[in-house]
Design a protein around this motif. Structure first.
Motif, PDB file in Angstrom:
ATOM      1  N   ARG A 199       5.401 -12.525 -11.618  1.00  0.00           N
ATOM      2  CA  ARG A 199       4.186 -13.140 -11.638  1.00  0.00           C
ATOM      3  C   ARG A 199       3.480 -13.507 -10.138  1.00  0.00           C
ATOM      4  NH1 ARG A 199       2.148 -16.649 -15.834  1.00  0.00           N
ATOM      5  NH2 ARG A 199       3.852 -16.184 -16.834  1.00  0.00           N
ATOM      6  N   ASN A 200       4.526 -13.794  -9.231  1.00  0.00           N
ATOM      7  CA  ASN A 200       3.988 -14.375  -7.882  1.00  0.00           C
ATOM      8  C   ASN A 200       3.219 -13.224  -7.140  1.00  0.00           C
ATOM      9  OD1 ASN A 200       6.789 -12.967  -7.615  1.00  0.00           O
ATOM     10  ND2 ASN A 200       6.415 -13.524  -5.565  1.00  0.00           N
ATOM     11  N   LEU A 201       3.488 -11.869  -7.701  1.00  0.00           N
ATOM     12  CA  LEU A 201       2.757 -10.734  -7.053  1.00  0.00           C
ATOM     13  C   LEU A 201       1.542 -10.496  -7.456  1.00  0.00           C
ATOM     14  CD1 LEU A 201       5.512  -8.114  -6.550  1.00  0.00           C
ATOM     15  CD2 LEU A 201       5.171 -10.032  -5.176  1.00  0.00           C
ATOM     16  N   LEU A 202       1.056 -11.157  -8.371  1.00  0.00           N
ATOM     17  CA  LEU A 202      -0.687 -11.340  -8.770  1.00  0.00           C
ATOM     18  C   LEU A 202      -1.205 -12.343  -8.156  1.00  0.00           C
ATOM     19  CD1 LEU A 202       0.946  -9.656 -11.285  1.00  0.00           C
ATOM     20  CD2 LEU A 202      -0.845 -10.358 -12.729  1.00  0.00           C
ATOM     21  N   GLN A 203      -0.566 -13.182  -7.382  1.00  0.00           N
ATOM     22  CA  GLN A 203      -1.089 -14.415  -6.796  1.00  0.00           C
ATOM     23  C   GLN A 203      -1.822 -14.032  -5.296  1.00  0.00           C
ATOM     24  OE1 GLN A 203       1.774 -17.111  -7.104  1.00  0.00           O
ATOM     25  NE2 GLN A 203       1.456 -17.665  -9.048  1.00  0.00           N
ATOM     26  N   LYS A 204      -2.789 -14.635  -4.895  1.00  0.00           N
ATOM     27  CA  LYS A 204      -3.138 -14.405  -3.532  1.00  0.00           C
ATOM     28  C   LYS A 204      -2.288 -15.174  -2.614  1.00  0.00           C
ATOM     29  CE  LYS A 204      -7.415 -14.517  -0.708  1.00  0.00           C
ATOM     30  NZ  LYS A 204      -8.903 -15.010  -0.452  1.00  0.00           N
ATOM     31  N   ALA A 205      -1.712 -14.412  -1.580  1.00  0.00           N
ATOM     32  CA  ALA A 205      -1.083 -14.940  -0.315  1.00  0.00           C
ATOM     33  C   ALA A 205      -1.920 -15.292   0.678  1.00  0.00           C
ATOM     34  CB  ALA A 205      -0.100 -13.888   0.129  1.00  0.00           C
ATOM     35  N   LYS A 206      -1.463 -16.223   1.751  1.00  0.00           N
ATOM     36  CA  LYS A 206      -2.349 -16.670   2.604  1.00  0.00           C
ATOM     37  C   LYS A 206      -2.735 -15.493   3.526  1.00  0.00           C
ATOM     38  CE  LYS A 206      -0.762 -20.242   4.811  1.00  0.00           C
ATOM     39  NZ  LYS A 206       0.086 -21.353   5.879  1.00  0.00           N
ATOM     40  N   ARG A 207      -4.346 -15.596   3.478  1.00  0.00           N
ATOM     41  CA  ARG A 207      -5.011 -14.447   4.515  1.00  0.00           C
ATOM     42  C   ARG A 207      -4.767 -13.047   3.862  1.00  0.00           C
ATOM     43  NH1 ARG A 207      -4.266 -16.622  10.752  1.00  0.00           N
ATOM     44  NH2 ARG A 207      -5.155 -18.646  10.190  1.00  0.00           N
ATOM     45  N   ARG A 208      -4.156 -12.777   2.911  1.00  0.00           N
ATOM     46  CA  ARG A 208      -4.000 -11.474   2.409  1.00  0.00           C
ATOM     47  C   ARG A 208      -4.557 -11.345   0.899  1.00  0.00           C
ATOM     48  NH1 ARG A 208      -0.240  -7.999   4.677  1.00  0.00           N
ATOM     49  NH2 ARG A 208       0.485  -7.283   2.714  1.00  0.00           N
ATOM     50  N   GLU A 252       0.783  -1.190  -0.072  1.00  0.00           N
ATOM     51  CA  GLU A 252       0.039  -0.069   0.093  1.00  0.00           C
ATOM     52  C   GLU A 252       0.834   1.253  -0.144  1.00  0.00           C
ATOM     53  OE1 GLU A 252      -2.216  -3.133   2.593  1.00  0.00           O
ATOM     54  OE2 GLU A 252      -0.170  -2.508   1.963  1.00  0.00           O
ATOM     55  N   ALA A 253       1.987   1.147   0.576  1.00  0.00           N
ATOM     56  CA  ALA A 253       2.726   2.175   0.729  1.00  0.00           C
ATOM     57  C   ALA A 253       3.552   2.512  -0.407  1.00  0.00           C
ATOM     58  CB  ALA A 253       3.965   2.178   1.909  1.00  0.00           C
ATOM     59  N   ILE A 254       3.820   1.561  -1.186  1.00  0.00           N
ATOM     60  CA  ILE A 254       4.674   1.567  -2.545  1.00  0.00           C
ATOM     61  C   ILE A 254       3.656   2.335  -3.533  1.00  0.00           C
ATOM     62  CG2 ILE A 254       5.794   0.497  -4.458  1.00  0.00           C
ATOM     63  CD1 ILE A 254       6.640  -1.783  -2.428  1.00  0.00           C
ATOM     64  N   PRO A 308      -3.780 -10.208  -3.100  1.00  0.00           N
ATOM     65  CA  PRO A 308      -2.538 -10.194  -3.809  1.00  0.00           C
ATOM     66  C   PRO A 308      -1.828  -8.933  -3.861  1.00  0.00           C
ATOM     67  CG  PRO A 308      -4.384 -10.991  -5.249  1.00  0.00           C
ATOM     68  CD  PRO A 308      -4.946 -10.655  -4.144  1.00  0.00           C
ATOM     69  N   TRP A 309      -0.625  -8.986  -3.916  1.00  0.00           N
ATOM     70  CA  TRP A 309       0.535  -7.909  -3.918  1.00  0.00           C
ATOM     71  C   TRP A 309      -0.370  -6.741  -4.544  1.00  0.00           C
ATOM     72  CZ3 TRP A 309       3.249  -4.248  -6.341  1.00  0.00           C
ATOM     73  CH2 TRP A 309       4.238  -3.498  -5.529  1.00  0.00           C
ATOM     74  N   LEU A 310      -0.671  -7.012  -5.908  1.00  0.00           N
ATOM     75  CA  LEU A 310      -1.068  -5.928  -6.793  1.00  0.00           C
ATOM     76  C   LEU A 310      -2.232  -5.125  -6.309  1.00  0.00           C
ATOM     77  CD1 LEU A 310      -1.017  -4.301  -9.472  1.00  0.00           C
ATOM     78  CD2 LEU A 310      -2.255  -6.218 -10.204  1.00  0.00           C
ATOM     79  N   ASP A 311      -3.223  -5.889  -5.634  1.00  0.00           N
ATOM     80  CA  ASP A 311      -4.389  -5.507  -5.429  1.00  0.00           C
ATOM     81  C   ASP A 311      -3.898  -4.249  -3.992  1.00  0.00           C
ATOM     82  OD1 ASP A 311      -5.536  -7.113  -6.998  1.00  0.00           O
ATOM     83  OD2 ASP A 311      -6.946  -8.048  -5.646  1.00  0.00           O
ATOM     84  N   LEU A 312      -3.082  -4.806  -3.249  1.00  0.00           N
ATOM     85  CA  LEU A 312      -2.598  -3.953  -1.878  1.00  0.00           C
ATOM     86  C   LEU A 312      -2.029  -2.708  -2.634  1.00  0.00           C
ATOM     87  CD1 LEU A 312      -1.477  -6.892   0.349  1.00  0.00           C
ATOM     88  CD2 LEU A 312      -3.662  -5.321   0.488  1.00  0.00           C
ATOM     89  N   PHE A 313      -1.310  -2.920  -3.662  1.00  0.00           N
ATOM     90  CA  PHE A 313      -0.537  -1.744  -4.185  1.00  0.00           C
ATOM     91  C   PHE A 313      -1.703  -0.773  -4.724  1.00  0.00           C
ATOM     92  CE2 PHE A 313       0.808   0.418  -7.847  1.00  0.00           C
ATOM     93  CZ  PHE A 313       1.869   0.970  -7.895  1.00  0.00           C
TER      94      PHE A 313
END
Length: 295
Positions: free
Chosen positions: A54-63, A22-24, A65-70
């Protein structure tokens, strides 16, 4: 029309393993908005191009995806400044790369420039200085050693006791309202945003204006967590550094943000330093020691 572009690269402008996504996202947009603020421009639209592993588009455990948070961080700041995301691009990349292009509107022929300062002008800064550099230092210190190996993609979880201190670094606030106020007639004569550090950005302003400057160390609005060196050279504060005639009525606050007079503009003289710092020991040359690419 005012147009600005800024490139943010993992390992140079942020660290995926340290900085929350989110900060990025917030910082990616803030960099461009701060450029518009320094021109006295009102943002109209943003264009974002992203290169991601590619892995930053995948949903992490209980979170999410990185892209969505960005995008949560990016779009939250965009909404605060009524700046729609009008387009962009997404591509696979071995590292995170974010390129922001912003379009803004400014009165024809009245944009604030770096080239308008004149001898006799006073030198001002908004907000406080050094908070981002101090926050970055704390962020790096709080990172476990294994994080520094860059083998982990999940961002560091920041302890609650550090979140207030880290806010100037993680979520800097572009001074759009202050830039619009300064661009009105009989106010600022030149301006630049403090992205690379006071010593470096003031050098840019003096070079473009053909002047020199004196800065009072005792007058600097140093962030409570920062040192003098961080205030002078740290960078990424995204405050506005501007000049105004002695006759201009510059208030102590603009839009609720403090404004501090920190020095004055002088005529350039051969053999004299471009910037001099007034200290208890007298005048000392202030060399640019902030961020410079390829240095």
């Amino acid at each position: 029309m005012a147009v600005t572009t800024d490139l943010s690269i993992d390992g140079h402008h942020f660290r995926v393993e340290f900085h929350p996504p989110e900060a990025i996202g917030h910082r990616t947009l803030a960099r461009g908005l701060s450029d518009l603020a320094a021109m006295g421009a009102r943002p109209i639209a943003a264009f974002l191009s992203l290169g991601l592993p590619r892995n930053l588009l995948q949903k992490a455990k209980r979170r999410k995806p990185w892209l969505d948070l960005f995008l949560d961080g990016f779009l939250s700041l965009a909404a605060a400044h009524q700046t729609p995301l009008a387009g962009g691009d997404l591509a696979e990349s071995p590292i995170v790369v974010a390129d922001i292009v912003l379009a803004g509107a400014v009165r024809r022929g009245k944009a604030l420039l770096r080239a308008g300062a004149r001898p006799g002008d006073l030198l001002y800064v908004t907000g406080s200085l050094g908070g981002s550099a101090a926050g970055l230092a704390r962020l790096m210190q709080s990172a476990p050693a294994h994080r520094r190996t860059r083998t982990h993609q999940m961002p560091l979880r920041i302890p609650a006791r550090f979140q207030t201190m880290l806010k100037p670094h993680l979520y800097p606030q572009p001074r759009i309202a202050q830039g619009l106020w300064l661009a009105k007639p009989s106010r600022a004569t030149a301006a630049i945003d403090l992205s690379d550090g006071l010593s470096t950005d003031l050098t840019h302003l003096c070079e473009k204006s053909g002047v020199t400057a004196e800065v009072s160390a005792a007058s600097l609005p140093i962030h409570p967590a920062a040192t003098l060196q961080q205030a002078l050279h740290g960078g990424e504060d995204y405050e506005l550094l501007f000049t105004a005639p002695n006759s201009a009525r510059i208030p102590r606050k603009i839009g609720g943000v403090p404004v501090t007079q920190i020095g004055r503009i002088l005529r350039r003289r051969a053999g004299k330093p471009m910037i001099r710092l007034i200290t208890a020991r007298g005048l000392q040359p202030l060399d640019p020691q902030g961020w410079e690419h390829f240095s």
